[in-house]
Design a protein around this motif. Structure first.
Motif, PDB file in Angstrom:
ATOM      1  N   ARG A 135      21.647  34.771  -6.350  1.00 38.69           N
ATOM      2  CA  ARG A 135      22.910  34.935  -7.082  1.00 38.69           C
ATOM      3  C   ARG A 135      23.884  33.773  -6.882  1.00 38.69           C
ATOM      4  NH1 ARG A 135      21.777  40.406  -5.164  1.00 38.69           N
ATOM      5  NH2 ARG A 135      21.209  41.642  -6.976  1.00 38.69           N
ATOM      6  N   ARG A 136      23.618  32.912  -5.910  1.00 35.07           N
ATOM      7  CA  ARG A 136      24.491  31.756  -5.673  1.00 35.07           C
ATOM      8  C   ARG A 136      24.235  30.635  -6.681  1.00 35.07           C
ATOM      9  NH1 ARG A 136      22.773  30.971   0.417  1.00 35.07           N
ATOM     10  NH2 ARG A 136      20.829  31.400  -0.677  1.00 35.07           N
ATOM     11  N   MET A 137      23.153  30.755  -7.452  1.00 28.90           N
ATOM     12  CA  MET A 137      22.815  29.699  -8.414  1.00 28.90           C
ATOM     13  C   MET A 137      23.708  29.759  -9.643  1.00 28.90           C
ATOM     14  SD  MET A 137      18.725  29.292  -8.441  1.00 28.90           S
ATOM     15  CE  MET A 137      17.849  28.745  -7.009  1.00 28.90           C
ATOM     16  N   THR A 138      23.957  28.580 -10.201  1.00 27.68           N
ATOM     17  CA  THR A 138      24.723  28.490 -11.444  1.00 27.68           C
ATOM     18  C   THR A 138      23.826  28.908 -12.603  1.00 27.68           C
ATOM     19  OG1 THR A 138      24.052  26.220 -11.929  1.00 27.68           O
ATOM     20  CG2 THR A 138      26.010  26.510 -10.504  1.00 27.68           C
ATOM     21  N   PRO A 139      24.418  29.194 -13.768  1.00 26.18           N
ATOM     22  CA  PRO A 139      23.581  29.531 -14.937  1.00 26.18           C
ATOM     23  C   PRO A 139      22.562  28.435 -15.271  1.00 26.18           C
ATOM     24  CG  PRO A 139      25.851  30.174 -15.350  1.00 26.18           C
ATOM     25  CD  PRO A 139      25.851  29.405 -14.049  1.00 26.18           C
ATOM     26  N   SER A 140      22.931  27.169 -15.118  1.00 26.27           N
ATOM     27  CA  SER A 140      21.977  26.079 -15.385  1.00 26.27           C
ATOM     28  C   SER A 140      20.819  26.107 -14.399  1.00 26.27           C
ATOM     29  CB  SER A 140      22.682  24.719 -15.298  1.00 26.27           C
ATOM     30  OG  SER A 140      23.651  24.605 -16.308  1.00 26.27           O
ATOM     31  N   CYS A 142      19.763  28.755 -12.761  1.00 23.66           N
ATOM     32  CA  CYS A 142      18.952  29.951 -13.076  1.00 23.66           C
ATOM     33  C   CYS A 142      17.993  29.658 -14.217  1.00 23.66           C
ATOM     34  CB  CYS A 142      19.853  31.135 -13.428  1.00 23.66           C
ATOM     35  SG  CYS A 142      20.730  31.834 -12.020  1.00 23.66           S
ATOM     36  N   ARG A 143      18.484  29.006 -15.258  1.00 23.50           N
ATOM     37  CA  ARG A 143      17.627  28.686 -16.405  1.00 23.50           C
ATOM     38  C   ARG A 143      16.486  27.763 -15.975  1.00 23.50           C
ATOM     39  NH1 ARG A 143      14.595  30.060 -19.915  1.00 23.50           N
ATOM     40  NH2 ARG A 143      14.201  28.619 -21.603  1.00 23.50           N
ATOM     41  N   ALA A 144      16.791  26.768 -15.141  1.00 24.88           N
ATOM     42  CA  ALA A 144      15.747  25.849 -14.666  1.00 24.88           C
ATOM     43  C   ALA A 144      14.679  26.602 -13.876  1.00 24.88           C
ATOM     44  CB  ALA A 144      16.366  24.738 -13.815  1.00 24.88           C
ATOM     45  N   ILE A 145      15.100  27.530 -13.020  1.00 26.46           N
ATOM     46  CA  ILE A 145      14.143  28.321 -12.233  1.00 26.46           C
ATOM     47  C   ILE A 145      13.329  29.228 -13.153  1.00 26.46           C
ATOM     48  CG2 ILE A 145      13.991  30.193 -10.521  1.00 26.46           C
ATOM     49  CD1 ILE A 145      14.387  27.365  -9.326  1.00 26.46           C
ATOM     50  N   GLU A 146      13.975  29.819 -14.154  1.00 31.69           N
ATOM     51  CA  GLU A 146      13.244  30.665 -15.101  1.00 31.69           C
ATOM     52  C   GLU A 146      12.153  29.883 -15.811  1.00 31.69           C
ATOM     53  OE1 GLU A 146      16.418  32.175 -17.533  1.00 31.69           O
ATOM     54  OE2 GLU A 146      16.773  33.883 -16.203  1.00 31.69           O
TER      55      GLU A 146
END
Length: 191
Positions: A135-140, A142-146
């Protein structure tokens, strides 16, 4: 397409080193420590014959032991080569994976596969794991990890035999059993 499949040579990409410089970092050796072991495993797969391997796990105090296996196929997981084989030392001959680098010795096996052994399909079934991105990740981020892990609707698809390893590498607080020695290094410092 070639680059996504980790094929970097001129024959694959049509590009020279000068046109597209690529650095490839290899952390671990991928082949057996015992010379000739890979050839013995490949021949055993082709002939559907057992082979004896001296295998060392990363369990505490393991000195390595001889195992009689029926190799079924090779697999590569995150750059590490393994052999999927049935463990003929067990009465039900379960399907196991053995890291090739941990095969420290081998011998041919002249005894046939016992008639009672039912050959397994070495193709692993896939399992869906529900994941929670940090949850500490930014939306960008998160998208990269997805994208990197193929997250779809909060789940990732992994081979069933690889669930433990996936968790060990990528999930916070997921450690191997108390018997396993992991990570293998206590420290890493510049000299």
């Amino acid at each position: 397409e070639s680059l996504e499949s980790a094929r970097f040579g001129f024959a694959d990409t049509g590009l020279t080193e000068e046109e597209l410089p690529i650095n490839v970092v290899v952390w671990r050796k991928k082949l057996p420590s015992a010379p000739g072991a890979l050839d013995a495993v490949v021949r055993a797969i082709g002939a559907s014959m057992p082979v004896l391997i001296q295998y060392t796990s990363l369990n505490r105090g393991d000195l390595g032991k001889w195992r009689r296996i029926l190799p079924l196929c090779l697999e590569c997981v995150d750059g590490q080569w393994r052999v999927c084989a049935q463990d003929l030392d067990k009465s039900d001959a379960p399907l196991r994976t053995f890291g090739l680098t941990r095969i420290v010795d081998f011998r041919g096996d002249v005894d046939p596969v016992p008639r009672s052994v039912i050959r397994h399909n070495p193709r692993d079934s896939m399992a869906r794991l529900r994941v929670q991105i940090d949850r500490r990740m930014t939306p960008s981020q998160c998208r990269a990890i997805e994208v990197e892990f193929g997250v779809r609707n909060g789940t990732v698809l992994v081979p069933s035999r690889g669930i433990h390893e996936f968790k060990r590498h990528f999930v916070q607080g997921s450690l191997p059993s108390d018997d396993a020695i992991w990570p293998p290094f206590e420290s890493a410092e510049l000299p």
